[in-house]
Every structure is written in C-alpha cells, then in structure tokens.
Design an enzyme around this catalytic site. Structure first.
Site, short mmCIF file in Angstrom:
data_model
loop_
_atom_site.label_atom_id
_atom_site.label_comp_id
_atom_site.label_asym_id
_atom_site.label_seq_id
_atom_site.Cartn_x
_atom_site.Cartn_y
_atom_site.Cartn_z
N GLU A 47 41.14 26.36 53.37
CA GLU A 47 39.95 25.54 53.11
C GLU A 47 39.94 25.12 51.65
OE1 GLU A 47 35.14 25.93 52.54
OE2 GLU A 47 36.13 27.41 53.82
N ARG A 51 34.96 20.47 45.47
CA ARG A 51 34.15 20.76 44.28
C ARG A 51 34.82 20.29 42.99
NH1 ARG A 51 32.55 27.09 45.56
NH2 ARG A 51 32.03 26.79 47.76
N LYS A 134 29.73 28.85 60.65
CA LYS A 134 29.96 29.58 59.42
C LYS A 134 28.66 30.29 59.02
CE LYS A 134 30.64 28.51 54.49
NZ LYS A 134 31.08 27.46 53.54
#
Length: 213
Positions: A47, A51, A134
């Site tokens: 993943e 950011r 999640k």
C-alpha cells in the site's frame, strides 16, 4: 464493479500475507528496490499512501515489479481514485468512506478497502455490500479488544486493521476470527529506505510474513 466484487478482490489481496506494508515514499527512485525487497521477504501486497508528491510515480514503478500487488492508500477524493488507477494501482485503501469516494472506486473498477472506526460505519458499508473493510485507526480506537467486540454482532465483516500496529501487537489482531491481515509501516522504516538497505527490509518482511494467522 459492485461492492461485492470489490470486497471479493480486496479479500484476495488481504489473504496474500499476514501484513500489508503501509508505505510513505518520498523518492520514487527507491520504489522499485523497496518493492523488490518486500516481495522477496514474502509481502507481495503493498500500500503506497498518497501523502507525498512521489506517491503516484512510486506506484507506477512498483507496479512493474514481478510478484507485487500494488495499491494506493489515503484515497480521499474521486480525483485520487482516478489518478491511482492511471498510475497502475490494483486496489485502493481509504481511512474512512464517503458515498462520493465509493461511487468513484466502483465506477473506475478499483477494489476498495474502505475504512471504518465504529459499528455504525461498519454497518453502513455492509449495507452497501462491503464485507471486507479497514479498521482504522486501530490502536487509538480500542485495539484488538474493540475489533473483537465489533466482530461479535457483525461476524460477516472481515478486516485489515491499520494504525499503531507493530510486530509486537500484530499477533493480537491476527488471532481474531474477523481479521484477514494487518497493515503496518514497521517493515519499511524510513531510515532503512533512505539508506537503500534492501536486505534489511527483506529480513523485516520475512519476519512479518511468518506471523501466524
């Protein structure tokens, strides 16, 4: 793509290994080496969080690595979804879930692991058809005991808990019947990535890949 199809594909990603590395990449030039190191250690699902300015290029580079399954994390908007899909992401992860984000993932055929923190959020996603979610932020939200408690009335939902998880507490989550895998950043420490210590990262990945579940 329907939510049911998305969850089926997300489940397959989660079942690849006990840990999904959560990666914050500042230099796309390190992406290929990092991906190869993690895959070599037995963690193929990666993943890459959106950011940093390098994230999309990093996804594109990692998507070329044989054996890797690369996803985009921190999906917040429809534009994020479209950019991640163009970069080569094969799945998405979000800290929470909005109708607009879910619509975008379904329209762009990007399987999503949507974030939920409460029973109501879990139920709302389940109502739409998402059976794989999640749990975030895991530790700040009560940790493994909280996730176990959510699982009692909602056993049909399986989770990838993320947030504050390390080698030390990963087993607490992986031992739960409603946990498929955990997400964590400890397998790719920033200093090791910066130094290009791929052998060291492979060793950390191999240790994580041996976690029982």
């Amino acid at each position: 793509m329907t939510p049911q199809q998305a969850s089926e594909l997300a489940r397959k990603v989660c079942e690849l290994a006990p840990v999904v590395p959560v990666l914050v990449i500042d230099d796309a030039g390190q992406a290929e080496g990092l991906a190869r190191a993690l895959v070599a250690g037995g963690l193929p699902a990666l993943e890459v969080t959106l950011r940093t300015p390098a994230a999309l290029e990093a996804i594109a580079e990692m998507a070329k690595v044989e054996g890797g399954v690369v996803g985009a994390g921190t999906l917040l908007t429809a534009a994020d979804v479209e950019a991640a899909k163009r970069a080569g992401a094969s799945f998405g992860v979000s800290p929470g879930a909005t109708d607009r984000l879910l619509d975008a993932c379904e329209a762009n055929e990007l399987p999503l692991l949507p974030g939920a923190a409460t029973s109501s959020e879990v139920m709302r996603l389940l109502e739409r058809g998402y059976t794989v979610q999640k749990f975030f932020p895991a530790e700040a939200n009560g940790g493994a005991p909280a996730l176990k408690a959510i699982g009692a009335p909602l056993p049909q939902v399986k989770f990838c808990p993320t947030g504050g998880i390390s080698l030390k507490n990963a087993g607490d989550y992986l031992g739960l019947s409603n946990t498929l895998c955990v997400g964590g950043s400890w397998v790719a420490p920033k200093d090791m990535v910066t130094a290009g210590d791929w052998d060291g990262i492979t060793a950390l990945a191999a240790e994580a890949a041996r976690l029982p579940r």
